[in-house]
Each structure stands twice: as structure tokens, then as C-alpha cells.
Write an enzyme that holds these catalytic residues in place. Structure first.
Site, PDB file in Angstrom:
ATOM      1  CB  CYS A 116      -0.895  -0.011   1.229  1.00 19.10           C
ATOM      2  SG  CYS A 116      -1.864   1.462   1.477  1.00 19.10           S
ATOM      3  N   PRO A 117       0.588   2.244  -0.816  1.00 16.18           N
ATOM      4  CG  PRO A 117       0.532   4.473  -1.613  1.00 16.18           C
ATOM      5  CD  PRO A 117       1.376   3.515  -0.789  1.00 16.18           C
TER       6      PRO A 117
END
Lengths: 162, 80
Positions: B18-19
Site C-alpha cells: 500500500c498504496p
């Protein structure tokens, strides 16, 4: 389709903290929002200013130079808000995040620039801390004040204070 | 069904957290034509929530989001 659904969504964020962990949060949210097609405004103030600074020394007066020495450098100097231990915590978290293949903070910051995130320094805290615009990395827009931020924030779908 | 879907772009998102899986899909969606499909393979379980959420927000379509042999395979169609 109503106009509201086609309008570009936006996010407005104040970044006051210079803590590593909080900056991670700020830049992960900002890059995520930009990827989701939102217009993103990041307003850097006080301790947050270092996150968009180059590794150059700043300060004109004695106090300004002292601040530039004690809180100098760039985003890579950001310490975690807990377990700082005079730099040990930064090293440890850096190692742990590297081991888990998380992007470095500076990479996320630069990704945010690439994705078109709008970054602004707060003019007032730049004046107080004696950090000029040319100390900032490329891509940081000309300084603004709280009025500009509030204009962005009142039109935004999401407002955050970090 | 998924086996017959024509894929225009393969995206290797393995190891990314993430991200980045979502960011990479978003950066690459304009590299396929409207109606085109990206096949993305990720190892981050969070992508199972993030990529469909990205598609919902951007008006694109996830044709498939499945776990296969410990990896997460997505078929994402560019709608506009």
C-alpha cells in the site's frame, strides 16, 4: 448523470507534523487519493515544512540558523513520534519497512509530486522559521496562506489535519 | 470466463505494498484503450480491498479479483 457525480473529488490536507510515521500517513493518503483521481492539496506548515525541503541549510538570524541546524536536513531526517531514541528509531523503522518492502518516505513524497499532488508551504511559518521557497524541492508551488487553504478545504470532499 | 478475457496489459505488482498496487494500476490504466483490460498480480492482501475501491471511485470495472496460489489476481477493465 447529475453534475455532482462527474465532478472531480478533492482532498485538502494540513501537514503540521514532521514525524516520520505521520508523514507516512500523509503521503500514503495523498498518493492514494491522487491515484483515485482526486485533486489533492497538501498545505505544509511548521514542523511539516521539512518534508518538502531540500537538504540545504536555512536561517538568516541567529535563532533561524539555530533552528536550521537543530531541525535541518530533509525528509530523510524525520524521526518516528515514538521510539525515537536519538535517531535509532528512524533507523530501526527504516530497516523494518525495508524488510517488508514498503516504499521509503522520500520515494512516496516524490511519487506524490509525480502524481500531480499540489504542495504548498505556509507563508507565515516559512517566514517565522526562515525557510525560503528556494529551499523546497521542485514541484512545490508558491507559498500560500490560511485563506487559500480554507478555500480549498471548503470545496473539498475530504479534509485532514496531520 | 476470466481465461477467455483478452488482456491488453500485464502488470506485475508482486512485493508492492500500500498504496503502490493501486497507484500502479491507476498509472497504467491509460496505457490500455477504453474497453481494454489489465491483468494485475499482487501479493499484498490489502489490494483485494483497494483495487475494487479504486475502480468504484474512478468509474472503471473489476472483472475479477481472486486469490490464486497465494497471489491476488485482478482483471481491471478501462471503462472511460
Amino acid at each position: 448523470m447529475p453534475e455532482d457525480e462527474t465532478r472531480q473529488k478533492s482532498l485538502a490536507m494540513v501537514v503540521m507534523s514532521g514525524d516520520m510515521d505521520k508523514l507516512f500517513g500523509a503521503f500514503i493518503i495523498a498518493t492514494g487519493a491522487a491515484a483515485m483521481g482526486m485533486e489533492v492539496t497538501m498545505f505544509f506548515t511548521f514542523w511539516g515544512l521539512r518534508a518538502i525541503k531540500k537538504n540545504v541549510s536555512t536561517g538568516k538570524t541567529l535563532f533561524g540558523k539555530m533552528l536550521g541546524m537543530m531541525y535541518g536536513g530533509d525528509i530523510t531526517k524525520a524521526n518516528p513520534s515514538k521510539f525515537s531514541f536519538g535517531g535509532m528509531g528512524r533507523w530501526m523503522f527504516g530497516k523494518m519497512m525495508g524488510n517488508h518492502n514498503v516504499s521509503k518516505l522520500i520515494e512516496l513524497r516524490d511519487l506524490a509530486v509525480t502524481l500531480g499532488v499540489n504542495m504548498y508551504g505556509c507563508q507565515m511559518s516559512m517566514d517565522v522559521m526562515e525557510i525560503p521557497q528556494d529551499a523546497f524541492i521542485e514541484g512545490v508551488k508558491e507559498p500560500v496562506g490560511v485563506g487559500f487553504f480554507l478555500m480549498k478545504a471548503q470545496d473539498a470532499d475530504i479534509q485532514l489535519f496531520i | 470466463m476470466s481465461d477467455e478475457t483478452k488482456v491488453d496489459l500485464e502488470l506485475d505488482l508482486k512485493g508492492l505494498l500500500c498504496p503502490l498496487p493501486m497507484v500502479k494500476v491507476s498509472q497504467n490504466i491509460t496505457n490500455v484503450p477504453v474497453g481494454g483490460v489489465i491483468r494485475a498480480v499482487a501479493t499484498d492482501p490489502g489490494a483485494m480491498a483497494d483495487i475494487p475501491a479504486w475502480a468504484k471511485s474512478t468509474g472503471n470495472e473489476v472483472l475479477k479479483a481472486e486469490k490464486e496460489d497465494g497471489e491476488f489476481v485482478f482483471l481491471v477493465k478501462r471503462v472511460k
